[in-house]
Design a protein around this motif. Structure first.
Motif, PDB file in Angstrom:
ATOM      1  N   HIS A 230      21.484  18.019  91.268  1.00 21.90           N
ATOM      2  CA  HIS A 230      22.434  18.971  91.842  1.00 21.90           C
ATOM      3  C   HIS A 230      23.670  18.251  92.353  1.00 21.90           C
ATOM      4  N   PRO A 231      24.864  18.704  91.986  1.00 25.42           N
ATOM      5  CA  PRO A 231      26.087  17.977  92.349  1.00 25.42           C
ATOM      6  C   PRO A 231      26.465  18.057  93.816  1.00 25.42           C
ATOM      7  N   HIS A 232      25.867  18.948  94.592  1.00 27.79           N
ATOM      8  CA  HIS A 232      26.195  19.040  96.013  1.00 27.79           C
ATOM      9  C   HIS A 232      25.048  18.601  96.917  1.00 27.79           C
ATOM     10  N   THR A 233      23.811  18.903  96.547  1.00 30.54           N
ATOM     11  CA  THR A 233      22.673  18.729  97.471  1.00 30.54           C
ATOM     12  C   THR A 233      21.550  17.950  96.794  1.00 30.54           C
ATOM     13  N   SER A 234      21.873  16.802  96.257  1.00 32.97           N
ATOM     14  CA  SER A 234      20.863  15.984  95.603  1.00 32.97           C
ATOM     15  C   SER A 234      19.967  15.294  96.620  1.00 32.97           C
ATOM     16  N   PHE A 235      18.838  14.791  96.127  1.00 37.31           N
ATOM     17  CA  PHE A 235      17.927  13.954  96.891  1.00 37.31           C
ATOM     18  C   PHE A 235      17.646  12.702  96.075  1.00 37.31           C
ATOM     19  N   ALA A 236      17.431  11.592  96.767  1.00 35.06           N
ATOM     20  CA  ALA A 236      17.025  10.354  96.115  1.00 35.06           C
ATOM     21  C   ALA A 236      15.633   9.987  96.590  1.00 35.06           C
ATOM     22  N   ALA A 237      14.861   9.345  95.722  1.00 29.43           N
ATOM     23  CA  ALA A 237      13.480   9.017  96.049  1.00 29.43           C
ATOM     24  C   ALA A 237      13.116   7.657  95.482  1.00 29.43           C
ATOM     25  N   ILE A 238      12.262   6.953  96.236  1.00 31.80           N
ATOM     26  CA  ILE A 238      11.709   5.672  95.811  1.00 31.80           C
ATOM     27  C   ILE A 238      10.194   5.764  95.943  1.00 31.80           C
ATOM     28  N   GLY A 239       9.481   5.427  94.868  1.00 32.69           N
ATOM     29  CA  GLY A 239       8.028   5.431  94.953  1.00 32.69           C
ATOM     30  C   GLY A 239       7.389   6.108  93.768  1.00 32.69           C
ATOM     31  N   PRO A 240       6.066   6.122  93.715  1.00 35.28           N
ATOM     32  CA  PRO A 240       5.367   6.613  92.523  1.00 35.28           C
ATOM     33  C   PRO A 240       5.559   8.097  92.243  1.00 35.28           C
ATOM     34  N   ARG A 241       5.952   8.892  93.249  1.00 36.05           N
ATOM     35  CA  ARG A 241       6.153  10.331  93.025  1.00 36.05           C
ATOM     36  C   ARG A 241       7.627  10.691  92.893  1.00 36.05           C
ATOM     37  N   ALA A 242       8.475   9.694  92.782  1.00 38.50           N
ATOM     38  CA  ALA A 242       9.913   9.953  92.750  1.00 38.50           C
ATOM     39  C   ALA A 242      10.303  10.867  91.598  1.00 38.50           C
ATOM     40  N   THR A 243       9.832  10.576  90.404  1.00 39.98           N
ATOM     41  CA  THR A 243      10.195  11.394  89.236  1.00 39.98           C
ATOM     42  C   THR A 243       9.744  12.828  89.427  1.00 39.98           C
ATOM     43  N   GLU A 244       8.516  13.011  89.868  1.00 39.75           N
ATOM     44  CA  GLU A 244       7.960  14.342  90.075  1.00 39.75           C
ATOM     45  C   GLU A 244       8.794  15.154  91.067  1.00 39.75           C
ATOM     46  N   ILE A 245       9.369  14.479  92.049  1.00 36.69           N
ATOM     47  CA  ILE A 245      10.121  15.163  93.100  1.00 36.69           C
ATOM     48  C   ILE A 245      11.539  15.497  92.665  1.00 36.69           C
ATOM     49  N   VAL A 246      12.241  14.568  92.029  1.00 32.16           N
ATOM     50  CA  VAL A 246      13.666  14.786  91.767  1.00 32.16           C
ATOM     51  C   VAL A 246      13.938  15.466  90.429  1.00 32.16           C
ATOM     52  N   ASP A 247      13.009  15.403  89.478  1.00 34.53           N
ATOM     53  CA  ASP A 247      13.253  16.023  88.176  1.00 34.53           C
ATOM     54  C   ASP A 247      13.328  17.542  88.303  1.00 34.53           C
ATOM     55  N   GLY A 248      14.157  18.148  87.492  1.00 32.85           N
ATOM     56  CA  GLY A 248      14.215  19.602  87.412  1.00 32.85           C
ATOM     57  C   GLY A 248      14.963  20.281  88.541  1.00 32.85           C
ATOM     58  N   HIS A 249      15.798  19.535  89.277  1.00 32.48           N
ATOM     59  CA  HIS A 249      16.602  20.167  90.316  1.00 32.48           C
ATOM     60  C   HIS A 249      17.695  21.000  89.647  1.00 32.48           C
ATOM     61  N   ALA A 250      17.535  22.319  89.691  1.00 35.38           N
ATOM     62  CA  ALA A 250      18.462  23.212  88.992  1.00 35.38           C
ATOM     63  C   ALA A 250      19.850  23.126  89.608  1.00 35.38           C
ATOM     64  N   THR A 251      20.866  23.090  88.770  1.00 35.95           N
ATOM     65  CA  THR A 251      22.232  22.934  89.276  1.00 35.95           C
ATOM     66  C   THR A 251      22.804  24.219  89.864  1.00 35.95           C
ATOM     67  N   ASP A 252      22.041  25.326  89.795  1.00 34.05           N
ATOM     68  CA  ASP A 252      22.459  26.556  90.478  1.00 34.05           C
ATOM     69  C   ASP A 252      21.483  26.911  91.604  1.00 34.05           C
ATOM     70  N   CYS A 253      20.774  25.895  92.115  1.00 33.48           N
ATOM     71  CA  CYS A 253      19.825  26.116  93.211  1.00 33.48           C
ATOM     72  C   CYS A 253      19.910  24.923  94.142  1.00 33.48           C
ATOM     73  N   ARG A 254      20.722  25.061  95.177  1.00 32.11           N
ATOM     74  CA  ARG A 254      20.960  23.911  96.038  1.00 32.11           C
ATOM     75  C   ARG A 254      19.693  23.424  96.729  1.00 32.11           C
ATOM     76  N   LEU A 255      19.034  24.331  97.468  1.00 31.16           N
ATOM     77  CA  LEU A 255      17.914  23.892  98.308  1.00 31.16           C
ATOM     78  C   LEU A 255      16.780  24.912  98.301  1.00 31.16           C
ATOM     79  N   GLY A 256      16.568  25.542  97.141  1.00 30.38           N
ATOM     80  CA  GLY A 256      15.565  26.591  97.034  1.00 30.38           C
ATOM     81  C   GLY A 256      14.355  26.198  96.218  1.00 30.38           C
ATOM     82  N   GLU A 257      13.801  27.190  95.502  1.00 33.25           N
ATOM     83  CA  GLU A 257      12.525  27.004  94.809  1.00 33.25           C
ATOM     84  C   GLU A 257      12.612  26.015  93.651  1.00 33.25           C
ATOM     85  N   ARG A 258      13.807  25.810  93.109  1.00 31.24           N
ATOM     86  CA  ARG A 258      13.962  24.860  92.003  1.00 31.24           C
ATOM     87  C   ARG A 258      14.681  23.597  92.461  1.00 31.24           C
ATOM     88  N   SER A 259      14.377  23.216  93.692  1.00 33.67           N
ATOM     89  CA  SER A 259      14.930  21.991  94.265  1.00 33.67           C
ATOM     90  C   SER A 259      13.795  21.061  94.674  1.00 33.67           C
TER      91      SER A 259
END
Length: 270
Positions: free
Chosen positions: A127-156
């Motif tokens: 997401h270009p406004h409300t991204s998150f960064a992650a380090i660790g074994p679950r990082a991919t699972e957490i950051v993948d699929g952040h919809a660019t029309d959903c800042r902080l909702g169900e697809r974030s």
């Protein structure tokens, strides 16, 4: 006049890790951290030592997540700190670089998230406004699929963190920066807004839920009064630790009663 010595306390990587363990951070867990470097004291090694201490407390099986927002990639028509002349707006919209998770810096979330963003192996959401960064074994699972029309909702990443049983660490930060409260805003009636930003093919406008952190301090006060929140200090920083899902559920009930009317919402910096 000579520069006075720092007031302290002296904080190191090891004392940060020890303070986090004393607070209750567990090896192997997933942690969403909101932080204030200046609240900790005099940190030997600065933000690098803080991130090292966080990773030490979490261990190799734990995952650290931070907000890496970049709200400056927004419509100059709504800028107020400072505003820019209206005759500049079209040029700014036409030339503003689009979001790139590899190089777009963070804004307004402190130097610790910016350090995490650039950490070897860190991953960042889309997401270009409300991204998150992650380090660790679950990082991919957490950051993948952040919809660019959903800042902080169900697809974030917030919804992913909720499903994973993550906890929130407020490391010297106040509830006004408690990002997970925004997930509750997506679960109650809320106005929609048009959000402008630079996209990969030029200026674009998307529709999303209106979000505001107004009254989050009051919400956090009531949450801490009514629900189990671990409180303690890491260095000089007043810190809190609590389950993300618990905070979201409480906020959903609280906001449904206390949030402002739709016409009271501040216009987003979109």
């Amino acid at each position: 006049m000579p520069t006075p010595p720092p007031a302290g306390p002296l904080v190191t990587r090891d004392t940060i890790a020890g303070g986090l363990r004393d607070l209750g951070v567990r090896p192997g867990e997933t942690l969403l951290a909101h932080s204030s470097l200046s609240s900790l004291g005099w940190v030997c090694g600065g933000p690098v030592a803080v991130v090292q201490g966080l990773l030490d407390a979490l261990g190799p099986e734990g995952t650290l997540v931070v907000p890496t927002q970049s709200g400056d990639l927004s419509d100059p028509a709504h800028w107020s700190r400072p505003p820019v002349p209206e005759e500049w707006w079209d040029t700014i919209r036409a030339t503003m670089p689009a979001y790139d998770p590899r190089i777009t810096p963070t804004l307004g979330v402190g130097v610790i998230p910016e350090t995490v963003r650039t950490w070897p192996g860190a991953l960042r959401s889309a997401h270009p406004h409300t991204s998150f960064a992650a380090i660790g074994p679950r990082a991919t699972e957490i950051v993948d699929g952040h919809a660019t029309d959903c800042r902080l909702g169900e697809r974030s990443p917030l919804a992913r963190l909720e499903a994973l049983g993550a906890r929130v660490l407020m490391l010297g930060a106040g509830y006004d920066s408690c990002t997970c409260f925004h997930l509750a805003e997506y679960r109650i009636p809320a106005p929609l807004v048009q959000v402008g930003r630079p996209g990969p093919h030029g200026w674009e406008v998307v529709t999303d839920v209106s979000i505001t952190s107004e009254r989050f301090d009051e919400l956090g006060h009531d949450f801490e009064r009514d629900r189990p929140v671990v409180r303690g200090s890491v260095g000089a920083a007043r810190s809190r630790l609590f389950p993300l899902a618990d905070a979201v559920a409480y906020a959903q009930r609280w906001l449904a009663v206390h949030r402002p009317r739709e016409d009271d919402f501040p216009h987003p910096a979109a």
